[in-house]
Write a protein that holds these residues in place. Sequence first.
Motif, PDB file in Angstrom:
ATOM      1  N   TYR A 186      10.620  23.283  46.530  1.00  0.00           N
ATOM      2  CA  TYR A 186      10.896  23.954  47.797  1.00  0.00           C
ATOM      3  C   TYR A 186       9.609  24.042  48.626  1.00  0.00           C
ATOM      4  CZ  TYR A 186      15.737  25.779  47.314  1.00  0.00           C
ATOM      5  OH  TYR A 186      17.102  25.924  47.241  1.00  0.00           O
ATOM      6  N   TYR A 200       9.581  25.115  52.322  1.00  0.00           N
ATOM      7  CA  TYR A 200      10.560  26.192  52.294  1.00  0.00           C
ATOM      8  C   TYR A 200      10.219  27.237  51.239  1.00  0.00           C
ATOM      9  CZ  TYR A 200      13.353  22.831  54.903  1.00  0.00           C
ATOM     10  OH  TYR A 200      13.788  21.938  55.839  1.00  0.00           O
ATOM     11  N   ALA A 201      10.612  28.476  51.522  1.00  0.00           N
ATOM     12  CA  ALA A 201      10.524  29.543  50.531  1.00  0.00           C
ATOM     13  C   ALA A 201      11.692  29.393  49.562  1.00  0.00           C
ATOM     14  CB  ALA A 201      10.588  30.905  51.214  1.00  0.00           C
ATOM     15  N   THR A 202      11.503  29.853  48.336  1.00  0.00           N
ATOM     16  CA  THR A 202      12.550  29.838  47.322  1.00  0.00           C
ATOM     17  C   THR A 202      13.118  31.243  47.194  1.00  0.00           C
ATOM     18  OG1 THR A 202      11.311  28.166  46.124  1.00  0.00           O
ATOM     19  CG2 THR A 202      13.077  29.253  44.922  1.00  0.00           C
ATOM     20  N   THR A 228      20.125  28.007  49.994  1.00  0.00           N
ATOM     21  CA  THR A 228      19.914  26.724  50.681  1.00  0.00           C
ATOM     22  C   THR A 228      20.152  26.810  52.182  1.00  0.00           C
ATOM     23  OG1 THR A 228      22.204  26.066  50.227  1.00  0.00           O
ATOM     24  CG2 THR A 228      20.513  25.314  48.666  1.00  0.00           C
ATOM     25  N   HIS A 269      18.664  28.047  54.570  1.00  0.00           N
ATOM     26  CA  HIS A 269      17.473  27.912  55.412  1.00  0.00           C
ATOM     27  C   HIS A 269      16.829  26.524  55.301  1.00  0.00           C
ATOM     28  CE1 HIS A 269      15.968  28.781  51.445  1.00  0.00           C
ATOM     29  NE2 HIS A 269      14.710  28.630  51.822  1.00  0.00           N
ATOM     30  N   VAL A 270      17.439  25.655  54.506  1.00  0.00           N
ATOM     31  CA  VAL A 270      16.908  24.309  54.281  1.00  0.00           C
ATOM     32  C   VAL A 270      17.636  23.316  55.187  1.00  0.00           C
ATOM     33  CG1 VAL A 270      16.571  22.471  52.583  1.00  0.00           C
ATOM     34  CG2 VAL A 270      16.329  24.872  51.885  1.00  0.00           C
ATOM     35  N   HIS A 319      16.912  17.494  54.254  1.00  0.00           N
ATOM     36  CA  HIS A 319      16.046  17.635  53.085  1.00  0.00           C
ATOM     37  C   HIS A 319      16.794  17.943  51.787  1.00  0.00           C
ATOM     38  CE1 HIS A 319      12.588  18.807  55.983  1.00  0.00           C
ATOM     39  NE2 HIS A 319      12.614  17.503  55.773  1.00  0.00           N
TER      40      HIS A 319
END
Length: 107
Positions: free
Chosen positions: A28, A33-35, A61, A63-64, A68
């Motif tokens: 991530y 990205y934050a997890t 997910t 926010h991904v 990606h």
Amino acid sequence: MLSIKPGVNANHLTPAIVLALIVCERVYADFGYATVLTSGLEGRHGETSLHYAGAAIDLRTRHVAQAHLREMVRAISDALGRDFDVVLEATHLHVEHQPRRVDDGVR
């Protein structure tokens, strides 16, 4: 960065799934990205779910970027190997540790 959604029970996760969480956090982060751990042992899952044994987690997910997601799933799956299932669900990423026997036909 790893964060845990309020109310998530991350106690008693198996060592293998903790390792998977570390790998997921790294992937991530590599993609920017934050997890966010959204489920551990709590919640409602199928009767035979590995969540109840501490051998499965769910990650946010939403926010991904869609572009990606598949690449991230592939990177996580490749890093973890065949004893882990990495499944992109409609609302989250599900990761579980399910060791394969040598004679189970999976190679």
